[in-house]
Scaffold this motif. Sequence first.
Motif, short mmCIF file in Angstrom:
data_model
loop_
_atom_site.label_atom_id
_atom_site.label_comp_id
_atom_site.label_asym_id
_atom_site.label_seq_id
_atom_site.Cartn_x
_atom_site.Cartn_y
_atom_site.Cartn_z
N CYS A 115 0.79 -1.27 -0.12
CA CYS A 115 -0.23 -0.13 0.04
C CYS A 115 0.84 1.27 -0.16
N ASP A 116 0.23 2.40 -0.43
CA ASP A 116 0.82 3.80 -0.65
C ASP A 116 1.47 4.09 0.75
N SER A 117 0.48 4.01 1.82
CA SER A 117 0.89 4.63 3.16
C SER A 117 0.22 3.59 4.16
N THR A 118 0.74 3.84 5.48
CA THR A 118 0.36 2.99 6.56
C THR A 118 -1.40 3.20 7.08
N ARG A 146 -5.23 -15.92 3.22
CA ARG A 146 -4.93 -14.90 4.06
C ARG A 146 -4.15 -13.72 2.94
N VAL A 147 -4.93 -12.44 3.22
CA VAL A 147 -4.28 -11.36 2.81
C VAL A 147 -3.35 -10.49 3.40
N GLU A 148 -2.17 -10.23 3.24
CA GLU A 148 -1.49 -9.58 4.18
C GLU A 148 -1.02 -7.80 3.35
N PHE A 149 -1.57 -6.93 4.16
CA PHE A 149 -1.10 -5.47 3.72
C PHE A 149 -0.10 -4.75 4.18
N ARG A 150 0.84 -4.60 3.45
CA ARG A 150 2.06 -3.94 3.95
C ARG A 150 2.44 -2.43 3.72
N ARG A 170 12.67 8.52 15.16
CA ARG A 170 11.46 7.61 15.32
C ARG A 170 10.50 8.54 14.63
N ASP A 171 9.46 7.72 13.96
CA ASP A 171 8.43 8.09 13.24
C ASP A 171 7.39 7.21 13.00
N THR A 172 6.35 7.56 12.41
CA THR A 172 5.47 6.49 12.16
C THR A 172 5.74 5.91 10.87
N TYR A 173 6.29 4.92 10.75
CA TYR A 173 6.56 4.15 9.63
C TYR A 173 6.09 2.60 9.75
#
Length: 174
Positions: A115-118, A146-150, A170-173
């Motif tokens: 995916c483009d973003s979290t 199962r589907v895994e979204f990254r 640190r950041d939200t990645y």
Amino acid sequence: MSEEAHDPTGLELASEIARAAVESAAYGPTLPEPAPPKPVRRRRVFQEQRSGAHPDERDPQRVGDVLESVIQARGWQRRIGLSTVLRRWPELVGEANAQHSKPVDYADGVLIVDCDSTAWASAMRYAASQIVATLNRKLGDRTVLRVEFRGPKPPSWKKGTRSVKGLGPRDTYG
């Protein structure tokens, strides 16, 4: 010795041959009678060699049917079905979701989607069960387990040969 005159046209020789043929025909055939023909022995034809009223593998077949049998024999139906469905990804997840997600891998029943973003990855995780149900409906039961979204991969803070251990700022990645 008397030398006979040579006939260059060969008419005398032809006449002599014709007279001899007529004389021999008058007395009947001089050749022996031909032997009666031997009965022809037919080979036994096995049941699998006979052609019947119904089609079998020796009859001409349509290309699509031949390809389908090769696909089934090699076990490619899931892989081909999956690639067909993944080309139609926008139909399955919707245009908005498809613009921000892309299926990248499939192995052992697990579909991995980047995916483009979290935020998009989190939103897609909520719809994962619906996506799995849709894929299994299109591909066959239990094809996708199962589907895994990254989300996007975090940047690497290690630059150069001398880097400090640790994760960096640190950041939200992910």
